[in-house]
Motif scaffolding. Structure first.
Motif, short mmCIF file in Angstrom:
data_model
loop_
_atom_site.label_atom_id
_atom_site.label_comp_id
_atom_site.label_asym_id
_atom_site.label_seq_id
_atom_site.Cartn_x
_atom_site.Cartn_y
_atom_site.Cartn_z
N GLY A 127 -13.04 44.29 -41.18
CA GLY A 127 -14.30 44.97 -41.45
C GLY A 127 -15.48 44.00 -41.44
O GLY A 127 -16.49 44.25 -40.79
N ALA A 128 -15.32 42.89 -42.13
CA ALA A 128 -16.41 41.92 -42.20
C ALA A 128 -16.64 41.29 -40.83
O ALA A 128 -17.79 41.06 -40.44
N ALA A 129 -15.55 41.02 -40.08
CA ALA A 129 -15.72 40.43 -38.75
C ALA A 129 -16.55 41.36 -37.87
O ALA A 129 -17.46 40.94 -37.16
N MET A 130 -16.22 42.65 -37.97
CA MET A 130 -16.97 43.65 -37.20
C MET A 130 -18.43 43.64 -37.62
O MET A 130 -19.33 43.63 -36.78
N GLY A 131 -18.66 43.63 -38.93
CA GLY A 131 -20.02 43.66 -39.45
C GLY A 131 -20.83 42.46 -38.97
O GLY A 131 -21.98 42.60 -38.58
N VAL A 132 -20.20 41.30 -38.98
CA VAL A 132 -20.89 40.09 -38.53
C VAL A 132 -21.31 40.23 -37.07
O VAL A 132 -22.46 40.01 -36.71
N VAL A 133 -20.38 40.65 -36.22
CA VAL A 133 -20.65 40.65 -34.78
C VAL A 133 -21.68 41.72 -34.42
O VAL A 133 -22.67 41.45 -33.74
#
Lengths: 413, 319
Positions: free
Chosen positions: B93-99
């Protein structure tokens, strides 16, 4: 270009006139607050709920605007607009929880539903406002992508004070937040009001989102809540350090971004702040010691190298003992010669010593796997790190006892 | 309102919205069932820089460069999310949010640069879409649907979506069983020799294509709404896969039609001379559908499970 750069430099050093300085200061405080509060939502694995929440503020802003008109207030009553944003933003978070708890819909879907429906409602209301013949509608759109140019001096000061309040509250609640982030079940078992602590955490995120609407805009504020903590996480394992670092990264992004957008007229503030944060994230991802990608790659390479070297040494030793053929590759041979372990096709005394150690280590690792692999700490490099350094003398002795059985007489000596 | 007016103004807008809602509504099932709903959100944000770059390169709003840029950006986003997740050891989830936030920010900055040089592209059109601007001037009545000359003047947003709909549903029909198995049990699918990974990436590709084709016409917000709301609504009503697909398509189309009517015509009935944003209204209607199903759904609604205490009969997911 030169002129713009010198303006950027002036803003960065707070010399570009009182107004620009105050706005930059407000943005910086907001960045710090977002970094600090975001750390806990990130660690609680709630990062994307902030996305639903920030999109959900749009209908609140527009409804508050309509309410203001109905009561004949001035056209752009900022506290009222932000209060409206807080109400629907909070409602959005609440609905995500409600949907997830009361039905079979998973959290990711609930986030998507709240995000799109609330935002859609906001857009519908915006088109309604545009049809009215009152002033100040244009200001509403600036909440979507953020625009500091429209910010007044007193608003920037209020923003800075509110951001400081958010930081102070987080520091005061540090112990509670830490416990809930790392082990909510344990906290509940101890009798902590986990639900209320979660609520406080969500409340602080809503608060930061709302005060960030003017600077970063509601679509990109979520980036300021996610990027700094994720970047800070690379540098440390200690929560206190992560929180401080995250605040610094958030603050630096907002400070540099606000300065750049003040200097170059057509750079939107929100976008440029997030891009600066993105650059800091990439730097952290690549360069952080231990957890960074470069350090990780280096570690992996050196482990692979050590493994190959030790294997080659062990094979040479076995070949010498049994007078069998030498089977190591050309590269490994060259490297062993260069390190002085191998000369004229035979192991040097130093090489023999290393080879014996490597061979013993391999056997010990086999013994570890045979008896109980849980005895070595999980972060150890399996099969490569010297077993002696990982275990207590007690454990080592019992392993060696196991080693005696299958091994030949030269190991017993 | 005459036939001619309807065919020139309302028909193309409504048909575009219906097609977009249908494609996104049905594809959304696979995202919702795989618990990857936010992939749609991420993709529809992340394609922005690609669209703007395509626009800058081509210098106009022609479809191909913008589509190309968007597909490139979607693929880049997918790769980056995977890289960040793997190298950073961050939760998905956080990886998606960052990108997606960084890519969207890049898009916003680029957009501002592009808008400074041309009036043809601005943030509004990307965020809310320009459904009202999709017009079919060649139409003179319902008979134009069978007139080759008039048909060639159909707005390109509509033809793009029609082609995409044909391809999507043909592939869905062709791989019906395989998609079903990979959705519910990727492990079983792999054991049966179905390349689950390939189907996963194929799905992501088609979601990107749907998001991109719909983007310009209806805006990113409706894409996200249509990818998630109809599928989630159907999920509250049925346990059967076939019914799930049918219902989500139906809810998608229903949201488009009711939303269009509510935005375009209802204010007029009250004597107002303005209209509301139709893509926003469609998202709201899809949310209303979801809300009704959440409260009053026959088996999984809150009324059924909580108020009347009729505990849902535990029943395994039927594949």
């Amino acid at each position: 270009m030169d002129g713009a750069l010198s303006v950027a430099l002036e803003v960065l050093t707070f010399r570009a006139g009182y107004n620009a300085s105050v706005v930059t200061l407000g943005a910086t405080c907001l960045g710090v607050a977002a970094g600090v509060v975001g750390t806990f939502t990130f660690l609680r694995r709630r990062a994307l709920i902030s996305d639903a929440m920030s999109h959900a503020t749009l209908p609140g802003v527009v409804l508050a605007f309509l309410l203001g008109i109905a009561f004949g207030l001035e056209q752009r009553n900022l506290p009222l607009l932000l209060a409206g944003a807080a109400v629907t933003g909070g409602l959005g978070v609440f609905l995500v929880q409600l949907i997830t708890r009361s039905s079979r819909i998973t959290e990711d879907a609930a986030i998507g539903i709240v995000l799109s429906v609330f935002y859609g409602l906001g857009v519908v209301l915006l088109t309604y406002v545009q049809s009215l013949s009152v002033g100040g509608q244009a200001g509403l759109e600036s909440f979507i992508l953020g625009q500091t140019a429209a910010m007044r001096r007193d608003e920037a000061i209020a923003l800075a004070i509110l951001a400081l309040a958010a930081i102070v509250s987080t520091v005061l609640l540090f112990k509670e937040f830490r416990l809930v982030c790392f082990d909510a079940e344990f906290a509940r078992g101890l009798g902590w009001p986990v639900f209320r602590i979660d609520l406080l955490m969500a409340g602080l995120s809503v608060f930061v989102t709302v005060i960030g609407l003017q600077t970063v805009g509601l679509i990109l504020i979520v980036a300021l809540l996610i990027l700094p903590p994720v970047a800070a996480r690379f540098w440390s394992d200690d929560l206190r350090t992560i929180v401080i670092l995250s605040g610094c990264i958030g603050g630096a992004s907002a400070w540099i971004g606000a300065a750049l957008s003040a200097a170059f007229a057509d750079l939107p503030t929100g976008g440029i702040i997030v891009l600066v944060a993105g650059v800091l994230f990439v730097v952290s991802l690549l360069l952080a010691p231990r957890r960074g990608a470069v350090a990780n790659g280096w570690r992996r390479m050196s482990l692979a190298f050590r493994l190959r070297r030790d294997r080659a040494l062990a094979e040479l030793l076995a070949a010498e003992r049994e007078a069998g053929p030498i089977t190591i590759g050309q590269q490994a041979r060259l490297w062993l010669i260069l390190s002085g372990y191998l000369r004229n096709g035979r192991l040097t005394p130093l090489g023999r010593q290393r080879a014996m150690a490597a061979d013993r280590n391999f056997r010990l690792w086999e013994e570890v796997l045979r008896s109980d692999r849980a005895m070595v700490p999980p972060e150890a490099a399996f099969g490569i790190d010297p077993v002696e350094r990982l275990l207590s003398t007690e454990q080592l002795r019992s392993l060696e006892r196991g080693l005696l059985r299958p091994a030949g007489p030269e190991h017993a000596s | 309102m005459t036939w001619m007016e309807f065919m020139q103004v309302d028909f193309p807008a409504l048909a575009t919205a219906i097609l977009a809602a249908l494609i996104c509504g049905v594809l959304g099932n696979f995202l919702v069932l795989r618990r990857q709903s936010l992939m749609g959100d991420a993709i529809s944000h992340a394609v922005l820089p690609g669209i703007v770059v395509g626009f800058i390169v081509a210098g106009s709003r022609s479809t191909l460069p913008m589509m190309g840029g968007a597909v490139g950006a979607a693929v880049l986003a997918g790769v980056l999310i995977e890289l960040v997740r793997r190298f950073g050891q961050i939760e998905p989830g956080a990886a998606m949010g960052v990108v997606f936030t960084v890519m969207f920010a890049l898009g916003v900055v680029l957009l501002e640069q592009a808008a400074a040089h041309s009036v043809d592209l601005d943030a509004d059109c990307v965020l809310y879409g320009q459904l009202e601007d999709i017009l079919w001037f060649e139409a003179s009545g319902w008979w134009s649907l069978f007139d080759r000359e008039a048909l060639s003047g159909l707005p390109r947003e509509l033809t793009t979506l029609a082609v995409l709909a044909l391809v999507t549903f043909a592939l869905l029909g062709l791989f019906y069983k395989e998609i079903k198995i990979t959705t519910f049990d990727a492990g079983l699918a792999s054991a049966l020799g179905i390349p689950a990974q390939a189907f996963h990436y194929g799905l992501i590709l088609f979601v990107s294509l749907a998001a991109i084709a719909s983007f310009e016409a209806v805006g990113s917000i409706l894409v996200i709404a249509m990818l998630i709301c109809p599928a989630a609504t159907a999920r509250l009503i049925t346990d059967r896969y076939g019914a799930q697909l049918m219902l989500s398509g139906l809810f998608g189309v229903g949201s488009a039609v009711f939303g269009y009517v509510a935005a375009g015509f209802v204010p007029g009935w009250f004597g107002a001379d303005w209209a509301l944003s139709s893509s926003g209204m469609m998202a709201v209607v899809s949310g209303v559908f979801f809300g009704i199903a959440l409260v009053a759904g026959p088996r999984y609604g809150v009324l059924a499970t909580r108020v009347f205490r009729a505990a849902p009969v535990p029943r395994p997911e039927t594949i």
